[in-house]
Design a protein around this motif. Structure first.
Motif, mmCIF file in Angstrom:
data_model
loop_
_atom_site.group_PDB
_atom_site.id
_atom_site.type_symbol
_atom_site.label_atom_id
_atom_site.label_comp_id
_atom_site.label_asym_id
_atom_site.label_seq_id
_atom_site.Cartn_x
_atom_site.Cartn_y
_atom_site.Cartn_z
ATOM 1 N N LEU A 233 1.043 -1.485 -0.503
ATOM 2 C CA LEU A 233 -0.393 0.371 -0.056
ATOM 3 C C LEU A 233 0.696 1.421 -0.016
ATOM 4 N N GLU A 234 0.185 2.346 -0.207
ATOM 5 C CA GLU A 234 1.273 3.962 -0.213
ATOM 6 C C GLU A 234 1.324 4.035 1.067
ATOM 7 N N THR A 235 0.998 3.444 2.462
ATOM 8 C CA THR A 235 1.782 3.684 3.942
ATOM 9 C C THR A 235 3.088 2.467 4.258
ATOM 10 N N GLY A 236 3.452 1.953 2.176
ATOM 11 C CA GLY A 236 4.897 1.028 2.579
ATOM 12 C C GLY A 236 4.811 -0.915 3.785
ATOM 13 N N ARG B 174 -14.907 -4.410 4.377
ATOM 14 C CA ARG B 174 -15.822 -3.810 5.484
ATOM 15 C C ARG B 174 -16.157 -2.529 5.653
ATOM 16 N N GLY B 175 -15.955 -1.571 5.152
ATOM 17 C CA GLY B 175 -15.562 -0.174 5.361
ATOM 18 C C GLY B 175 -14.203 0.310 5.790
ATOM 19 N N SER B 176 -13.746 0.055 5.776
ATOM 20 C CA SER B 176 -12.132 0.393 6.372
ATOM 21 C C SER B 176 -11.640 1.567 5.826
ATOM 22 N N THR B 177 -11.144 2.206 6.217
ATOM 23 C CA THR B 177 -10.404 3.434 4.904
ATOM 24 C C THR B 177 -8.862 3.658 5.872
ATOM 25 N N THR B 178 -8.235 2.974 6.058
ATOM 26 C CA THR B 178 -7.009 3.077 7.481
ATOM 27 C C THR B 178 -6.300 2.573 6.839
ATOM 28 N N CYS B 179 -4.591 2.007 6.594
ATOM 29 C CA CYS B 179 -4.124 1.109 6.869
ATOM 30 C C CYS B 179 -3.962 0.028 8.499
ATOM 31 N N PRO B 180 -3.732 -0.860 8.152
ATOM 32 C CA PRO B 180 -4.228 -1.479 9.061
ATOM 33 C C PRO B 180 -3.510 -1.835 10.271
ATOM 34 N N ILE B 181 -1.757 -1.561 9.784
ATOM 35 C CA ILE B 181 -1.271 -1.526 10.663
ATOM 36 C C ILE B 181 -1.169 0.013 10.833
ATOM 37 N N THR B 182 -0.502 1.151 10.667
ATOM 38 C CA THR B 182 -0.191 2.608 10.139
ATOM 39 C C THR B 182 -1.287 3.038 11.143
ATOM 40 N N ARG B 183 -2.557 2.826 10.666
ATOM 41 C CA ARG B 183 -3.600 3.317 10.603
ATOM 42 C C ARG B 183 -3.470 5.106 10.044
ATOM 43 N N GLN B 184 -3.034 5.058 8.786
ATOM 44 C CA GLN B 184 -2.793 6.250 8.235
ATOM 45 C C GLN B 184 -4.162 6.087 7.108
ATOM 46 N N PRO B 185 -4.564 7.532 6.826
ATOM 47 C CA PRO B 185 -5.715 7.093 6.166
ATOM 48 C C PRO B 185 -5.795 7.399 4.440
ATOM 49 N N LEU B 186 -5.910 6.066 3.708
ATOM 50 C CA LEU B 186 -5.541 5.152 2.816
ATOM 51 C C LEU B 186 -6.523 6.377 1.519
ATOM 52 N N SER B 187 -6.065 6.741 0.345
ATOM 53 C CA SER B 187 -6.472 8.063 -0.625
ATOM 54 C C SER B 187 -7.085 7.218 -0.994
ATOM 55 N N SER B 188 -7.120 6.236 -1.763
ATOM 56 C CA SER B 188 -8.082 5.008 -2.149
ATOM 57 C C SER B 188 -8.661 3.284 -2.013
ATOM 58 N N ASN B 189 -9.889 3.511 -2.744
ATOM 59 C CA ASN B 189 -9.739 1.904 -1.908
ATOM 60 C C ASN B 189 -9.416 1.044 -2.995
ATOM 61 N N ALA B 190 -8.565 1.217 -4.416
ATOM 62 C CA ALA B 190 -7.997 0.877 -5.490
ATOM 63 C C ALA B 190 -6.874 0.129 -5.336
ATOM 64 N N PRO C 215 -3.041 -1.344 -6.166
ATOM 65 C CA PRO C 215 -1.904 -1.098 -6.655
ATOM 66 C C PRO C 215 -2.137 -3.196 -7.398
ATOM 67 N N LYS C 216 -0.690 -2.942 -7.995
ATOM 68 C CA LYS C 216 -0.615 -4.152 -8.511
ATOM 69 C C LYS C 216 0.260 -5.223 -7.207
ATOM 70 N N THR C 217 0.866 -5.946 -8.406
ATOM 71 C CA THR C 217 1.201 -7.752 -6.707
ATOM 72 C C THR C 217 2.384 -6.891 -7.394
ATOM 73 N N ASN C 218 3.234 -6.868 -5.879
ATOM 74 C CA ASN C 218 4.619 -6.048 -5.421
ATOM 75 C C ASN C 218 5.361 -7.521 -6.441
ATOM 76 N N TYR C 219 5.607 -7.068 -7.669
ATOM 77 C CA TYR C 219 6.515 -8.505 -8.085
ATOM 78 C C TYR C 219 8.533 -8.800 -7.094
ATOM 79 N N VAL C 220 8.728 -7.900 -6.887
ATOM 80 C CA VAL C 220 9.735 -8.002 -6.778
ATOM 81 C C VAL C 220 9.854 -8.742 -5.604
ATOM 82 N N LEU C 221 9.291 -8.460 -4.658
ATOM 83 C CA LEU C 221 8.716 -9.235 -3.052
ATOM 84 C C LEU C 221 8.578 -10.498 -3.411
#
Length: 1463
Positions: free
Chosen positions: A512-515, A529-545, A547-553
């Motif tokens: 996610l954008e929060t890293g 479920r309607g959550s709009t934040t990152c589960p760990i950092t609790r930072q708000p997410l700008s979009s529900n869409a 990103p693509k798969t992290n292929y490096v990882l």
């Protein structure tokens, strides 16, 4: 930083919270003297260290010494003001302390005094000034001084002066700074820890950082760490000062605005961390794994509370080299081991979603006292860690192998496995990679049963009171033993290969954008479920869409899987059927985020009310669960598979024995699962719950029943929705009630968890069964650990029954408790902390219903438990404690009451009286009467002093409530409290002060009915104690503010409530009466001015006899006051008739009448009146020769020898007996002062002795005296009579008469004791001593040429001797003093006096022609006359007044008796 602002809440909320928080802080400091002394010593050591480190032996200037002396003198004066009870001394010491402290507060901030920085001295002075203003009850000024302290010296204010206040007011705003510090420090540690390249970049490196690593750091690394610590401390100080100024602006703005205008607070600043240069990031981190910003634990996005087993040490407040000299004394220097000073280490009872300041403080500052040793900051010299910060064993050091070090973390494992070693989850941040932790055994006592949640068959749990945090700290995923053998240090997957939500290796990682990286399906479920934040950092997410798969990882994971195919297969993510993403409580798990955190400023409100407290008392806090499983899915599935056949049997089998065996097996497996969420979810199905409920009415096996209740209780605790299943059928509760009645104590636990309504409880008559549980002393086997002890649940249910319902039902149930001997058992249970408040509520209810049980409670109670509950609870519970103690001290034994009061005063860890005083000032009005009376009684345990702040505040509170006309219920509470203060209580617990006052007034029937039954040999001692107590009590109440209480009572008299007016009358009468027994301090005039008219109104208007007597008793106390009696004389004519009627029941009315009649301003003639009520014509019996009055009967003698007995009640004469013992005229009747006999003399030469019976007389002796008897007096020794000729015959009842020759013609006789008085011719009066026959003449008449001078009648009344006879020089009678024989007055009338009668007020003289003259006894002045109805010239032969003075009887020679009522 100061330029960044955002809008905040309403400023009034901020100001209110500031006042409350700072007020509570200063109040606690003022109460705890030991803490103030310790704090002063700590600051003194700090000053000594500063002086020693900077002075270098130089001489301190005199001006500097004066400044420090002023500070010391100011603090000493403040302490004296706190300790003194004299209000004048307190004000003087506070004024002096203010002057001294202002000297230090105004010091220049950029200089030093005696080597000590001025800001430190000023901050200390401002802190003490805040205490000073709190003592003056000016909390606003107290807040401003505290804020000034933080502005001047934020560093020492937050670590020395007020750390707990800093945590509440400032720390919640520093989360971003704390997060920045943790991140920066984490990157530095990555450079130090060996083999860090193999570790996760979110690992908790503090677990491996020890002193050896500090010494191995390079100089540049040491310098970096040193600068980081310094920058962090400066940032905290700068932002603390910024927010203190903001709060100060809010306070000043609020005080300058109108009270009704809503004002927005100044813009709230935002604390921002310093900017960290990019090159500060460790170069050792490979670029290909930098998916985003690496967020360490407690990074500041969502500070959360950690459990006492799962937190780690806080190192955010650390000391750098510039803060303190290195050579400072260790005791004076601040130890960075302490971190931010904090309170109770184990205080973690907060809910996950609680956003209050107190919760956030705990989240940010909770230290892990039981894990790895704390690592010293490199800027400090190495020291041995304190016991609080070290591991449980002091000899364990950081150089031991990491396996031993990590074993200290075993308390964080929530699901132990006894015989296997389980590896830590790849996502765990509590240990290093490649290490295996041996999980120790645990028990229920040390680790609470966890809450859980499920997501796609993944079990999520936490230990008791643990919370989900940013890095999923403290979570452990357990796998099978075979897998643990395969996982070595080099074979374990990197932590970043594991999804933090599922605990499995990534299959489709998404960054996610929060890293943060998550499994795609898991994060999609999160967002759906309607959550709009990152589960760990609790930072708000700008979009529900996403990103693509992290292929490096993904490529890295694929490479690792190829190297370890077996492990990859076991740890890979697999799709399973989705289950609800919720906790077992049936509520959605809300992760803490900035958007839903709530500050104490925004939701500031009072503590939960009584019902809420009861409902949550035993419930453990709801906690957010860790996103990593503790029990492996395989182990869970094994347990569930094991449960299935038994559950199937339970739900389908018709064989009771099979079902019972299934229940026992299910209970065993449930215990083995340690309350796992998936197992809980499986057993929570309605069909299974109903299967358990069907066992309860069917089974007779006690163990099966206990196991069934145990399982249901566990299920309800995990998910309260199950309650709906159990309460949907009424018969389920009926079944539990039946089990409870049959002696199954565990049924009370399940009933309590169902939260039944009062109607359900009352319909089953459960009180006797509940009492059997409470009375039970033996314990069941503890193989089944219930969430609540059955006895605690029973107590809670009993409290609900007693506190609910109407008054009648409460009384009935309370009497059942008392009659079952439950009081003693309840008292013994007070040591149980959980049920202590409920027990006190129950005992209070019982005391109010059956006051006689107070003695039983008083003799067995340990008051320290009640006081501890008072000191440690909210205001609602404090009110219950105060009511309980106030009731308890109202005992019928004053000595025992004093003992209880002394125990209350001396027991407890705090100053009880000061605590009560503070509570009195803050408590609602309904609790003020009980609190004030209790505080007043505690203050009177010593002799009343000139001044006492406790006493003055208590009486002032009572009076203020008493004057609140708009609150009649509270007024009545004060009056009831005042009625209890004299300490006159019966054994039944009722106040008998009214009956006691009536007894004093001469009306003792109510008193005898109440008290005589309680009379014992020790009552005399108790009476002395009560007299002493009520004198002290009346003295302090009456003398408060020069009789201010009387003004309040005057206003209360005007209330329309009859009950209130009656109580007010009793209290006013008691206080007024007590004034007559106390030294005059000038308040009697205040009492007269306020209450005299009220008492007169009661006397005139009341129809209640007892109220009239009370008013009369109060008025009697005024008759010795010249000013009061003169004012009372103005109402003499109005109250005269009432007082005369009242004389029959109370002697105080006669005393008042006597005083009024003696007033020169009172015209006695105007008040005199009488009514003709009876006229009897008894001429058929001849003349009426004599009459006497005895015991409500009038006895008359007649010339035909008849003696008649009349009932003289109700102002009528009713004939009840005629006696014809004499054969000739009965000339005289006589009743001695003893009143036990009647003597009659007759012309038949006999004297008869009569016994007096109820409404009749009986002749018991006849004495033949050989001579006609014309006048007779007698006693037990002698009978003296007049016969023919001179002298008096003395008959000694032995048959031998003795003649005393007086050479005088004796006309009348009177007797007092052994003295005989004779009225003779010549107007002589002689006194004869019957024992010695000595004769003394003390009155000699004037010799006249014409006419005879004779004494016709003598009458003795009290100490007076009245004589009447021939008129000489206008005087027909005289009044003599019986002892001195002096003439007290003369009866000036021109008519001869034939007969004399006298009562307490008047003298009646009968003259010729049937005329009766009335004289005022005290002043001997004529006030009126009465004319007897007669024909011709009939004379009055007998004149008599009854003993009460209400009737006058006269008999005439015409044979008539006439009676008058003296109105």
């Amino acid at each position: 930083m100061a330029g960044h602002y955002r809008f905040a809440m309403d400023q009034k909320d901020i100001v209110r919270t500031l006042i409350t928080t700072v007020g509570s802080f200063t109040q606690d400091r003022l109460i705890d003297k030991e803490q103030r002394i310790q704090h002063k010593e700590q600051c003194a050591e700090r000053l000594a260290a500063e002086d020693g480190s900077s002075g270098n032996g130089t001489e301190v200037r005199y001006s500097d010494q004066a400044v420090l002396a002023n500070l010391d003198w100011g603090i000493e004066a403040l302490e004296e003001a706190i300790d003194t009870s004299n209000i004048e001394t307190k004000h003087a010491r506070l004024d002096y302390a203010e002057k001294m402290l202002h000297v230090c507060a105004m010091l220049t901030s950029d200089q030093k005094t005696a080597g000590v920085p001025n800001p430190y001295l000023s901050a200390w002075a401002y802190l003490n000034l805040s205490y000073l203003w709190k003592l003056r009850n000016d909390v606003r000024n107290s807040v401003l001084h505290v804020l000034e302290m933080f502005i001047i010296e934020p560093f020492f204010s937050r670590i020395d002066f007020a750390p707990e206040l800093w945590k509440k007011l400032f720390l919640p705003h520093m989360s971003s700074i704390a997060g920045w510090y943790a991140e920066a420090r984490h990157t530095l540690m990555m450079e130090v820890v060996p083999d860090s390249s193999d570790m996760s970049f979110t690992a908790d490196l503090d677990q491996f950082f020890n002193e050896s690593l500090v010494f191995s750091m390079r100089p540049d690394q040491m310098e970096k760490l040193k600068k980081l610590e310094q920058l962090y401390s400066e940032s905290l100080d700068e932002n603390t000062r910024l927010f203190a100024k903001y709060y100060k602006d809010c306070m000043n703005s609020d005080s300058s605005q109108g009270a009704s205008k809503k004002v927005m607070a100044p813009m709230l600043p935002i604390a921002e961390p310093p900017m960290t240069p990019l090159h500060e990031v460790s170069r050792s981190i490979p670029e290909y794994v930098k998916f985003g910003p690496i967020l360490p634990k407690s990074a500041g996005f969502s500070p959360v509370l950690k459990s006492k087993h799962g937190g780690r040490e806080n190192k955010r407040v650390s000391l750098n080299s510039s803060a303190f000299p290195h050579d400072m004394d260790e005791s004076a220097a601040w130890d960075p081991h302490d971190g931010v000073p904090e309170g109770n280490e184990d205080d973690s009872d907060y809910e996950a979603n609680d956003g209050s300041i107190g919760s956030t403080v705990q989240q940010l500052t909770k230290l892990n006292r039981t894990q790895s040793p704390w690592v010293c900051s490199p800027v400090d010299s190495p020291r041995t860690s304190s016991s609080k910060a070290s591991s449980p064993k002091s000899d364990v050091n950081s150089r031991k192998e990491s396996r031993s070090l990590l074993r200290l973390l075993s308390c964080r494992i929530t699901v132990p496995n006894d015989d296997i070693s389980l590896p830590i989850s790849p996502r765990s941040s509590a240990d290093s990679d490649g290490e295996v932790i041996e999980m120790p055994k645990s028990c229920r006592k040390n680790c609470g049963r966890p809450s859980s949640m499920s997501y796609d068959h993944v079990n999520i749990r936490t230990s008791e009171n643990s919370f989900q945090n940013e890095s999923d700290e403290g979570s452990h995923s357990c796998v099978s033993p075979s897998l643990s053998e395969k996982l070595t240090r080099h074979s374990k997957p990197l932590k970043d290969f594991v999804c933090p939500i599922t605990g499995q290796i990534f299959n489709d990682p998404v960054t996610l954008e929060t890293g943060q990286t998550y499994e795609r399906k898991a994060i999609e479920e999160w967002l759906s479920r309607g959550s709009t934040t990152c589960p760990i950092t609790r930072q708000p997410l700008s979009s529900n869409a996403l990103p693509k798969t992290n292929y490096v990882l993904k490529r890295l994971i694929t490479s690792w899987k190829e190297q370890h195919p077996d492990l990859a297969q076991e740890l890979s993510f697999s799709e399973t059927p989705k289950t609800r993403f919720s906790s077992p409580l049936g509520k959605e798990i809300v992760l803490v985020s900035p958007s839903n955190q709530t500050s104490e400023f925004s939701n500031f409100k009072a503590m939960d009310d009584y019902v809420t407290q009861r409902g949550k008392r035993f419930t453990r806090p709801v906690v957010a669960t860790s996103p990593t499983s503790v029990i492996s899915q395989a182990a869970v599935e094994k347990i569930i598979n094991g449960l299935k056949p038994f559950v199937s049997c339970l739900c389908t089998s018709n064989n009771l024995q099979e079902c019972e065996s299934a229940v026992l097996e299910i209970a065993r497996l449930w215990k083995d699962s340690k309350g796992d969420a998936a197992v809980h979810s499986y057993l929570s199905k309605p069909t299974i719950v109903n299967g358990f409920m069907e066992i309860l009415p069917a089974s007779f096996d006690r163990e099966v029943l206990r196991a069934t209740i145990y399982i249901l209780s566990e299920l309800i605790f995990g998910d309260e929705n199950i309650v709906e299943t159990l309460t949907s059928v009424d018969s389920d509760f009926d079944c539990l009630a039946a089990l409870l009645k049959n002696g199954l104590a565990e049924a009370a636990v399940l009933m309590y968890q169902l939260r039944p309504a009062f109607s359900q409880l009352s319909s089953h008559d459960l009180v006797p069964s509940i009492m059997q549980i409470i009375l039970r002393t033996n314990k069941e086997s503890d193989d089944l650990f219930l969430m609540i002890e059955p006895k605690d649940a029973a107590i809670a249910l009993l409290e609900q029954i007693l506190m609910s319902g109407d008054e009648n039902s409460r009384s009935i149930n309370a009497l059942i408790v008392v009659s079952s001997n439950g009081i003693a058992s309840l008292v013994k249970c007070l040591h149980r902390i959980e049920g202590r408040r409920s027990i006190i509520s129950i005992l209070l209810c019982c005391m109010r219903v059956d006051k006689s049980c107070k003695n039983l409670i008083a003799n067995g109670i340990e008051l320290s438990y009640v006081l501890d509950l008072f000191h440690g609870s909210n205001d609602s519970i404090r009110g219950i404690c105060v009511d309980f103690l106030s009731e308890l001290v109202q005992l019928n034994r004053r000595t025992l009451s004093n003992q209880i009061l002394q125990m209350i005063k001396t027991e407890g860890a705090f100053s009880t009286m000061h605590s009560f005083l503070v509570y009195l000032q803050m408590t609602p009005m309904e609790h003020q009467p009980a609190t004030a009376t209790l505080l007043l009684q505690l203050d009177l345990m010593v002799e009343p002093r000139k001044m006492s702040i406790y006493r003055e505040e208590a009486i002032e509170a009572l009076i203020e409530v008493l004057r609140r006309k708009e609150f009649p219920n509270q007024q009545m509470m004060v009056l009831d409290a005042l009625l209890s203060l004299p300490g006159r209580i019966t054994s039944s617990g009722e106040s008998y002060i009214e009956s006691w006052l009536l007894k004093i007034a001469g009306f003792d029937h109510p008193y005898n009915a109440l008290v005589k039954a309680d009379w014992t040999e020790t009552m005399e001692e108790e009476e002395k104690a009560v007299c002493s107590w009520e004198k002290r009590m009346a003295f302090v109440i009456c003398n408060h503010e020069k009789g201010y209480i009387f003004k309040a009572l005057e206003e209360c008299f005007k209330n329309n409530s009859l009950k209130m007016a009656k109580s007010c009358l009793v209290i006013a009468t008691w206080l007024t009466y007590m004034l007559s027994t106390l030294p005059d301090t000038g308040v009697r005039e205040a009492a007269r001015e306020s209450l005299l008219e009220e008492f007169i109104n009661v006397l005139q208007s009341s129809k209640n006899l007892e109220e009239k007597i009370l008013a009369g008793l109060a008025l009697k106390t005024f008759i010795n006051d010249p000013n009061a009696i003169e004012e009372l004389g103005k109402y003499a004519k109005c109250i005269y008739k009432t007082l005369r009627k009242l004389k029959r029941n109370s002697f105080v009315a006669a005393d008042i009448l006597k005083a009024l009649m003696n007033l020169s301003s009172v015209n006695a003639t105007e008040m005199w009146s009488c009514t003709d009520v009876v006229e009897l014509d008894l001429s058929a019996n001849g003349e009426v020769l004599c009459m006497v009055y005895l015991k409500g009967c009038l006895i008359s003698s007649h010339s035909d020898g008849t003696i008649k007995v009349w009932d003289a009640g109700r102002r009528r004469l009713r004939l009840v007996q005629e006696a014809h013992e004499h054969i000739k005229a009965v000339t005289c009747l006589y009743v001695p002062s003893s009143g036990d006999r009647l003597y009659s003399g007759s012309l038949d030469k006999t004297i008869r002795v009569w016994a007096l019976k109820a409404e009749e007389i009986q002749c018991i002796q006849v004495h033949d005296v050989k001579e006609a008897v014309h006048e007779l007096v007698a006693n037990a020794k002698f009978a003296c009579f007049i016969s023919q000729g001179n002298g008096v015959k003395v008959y000694n009842w032995s048959g031998i008469p003795k003649h005393i020759n007086l050479n005088k013609n004796v006309k009348c006789l009177a007797m007092r004791g052994d003295k005989l008085y004779c009225g003779c011719s010549g107007y002589n009066i002689q006194e004869v001593d019957l024992c010695s026959s000595a004769v003394n003449t003390f009155c000699v008449g004037t010799r006249k040429l014409l006419g005879k001078q004779t004494v016709n009648s003598l009458n003795i009344h009290g100490d007076l001797l009245l004589a009447g006879g021939s008129a000489v020089d206008g005087i027909s009678g005289k009044v003599f003093c019986g002892s001195s024989k002096a003439v007290m007055g003369t009866l000036a009338t021109g008519f001869d006096i034939q007969r004399i009668a006298v009562n307490n007020e008047f003298i009646f003289t009968a003259t010729k022609l049937g005329m009766i003259e009335v004289w005022l006894k005290e002043r001997v002045c004529r006030v009126g006359s009465i004319k007897m109805k007669s024909k011709g010239h009939a004379k009055i032969t007998s004149l008599l007044s009854d003993i009460d003075g209400g009737m006058l009887y006269a008999a005439s020679s015409e044979g008539k008796i006439q009676a008058w009522a003296l109105d």
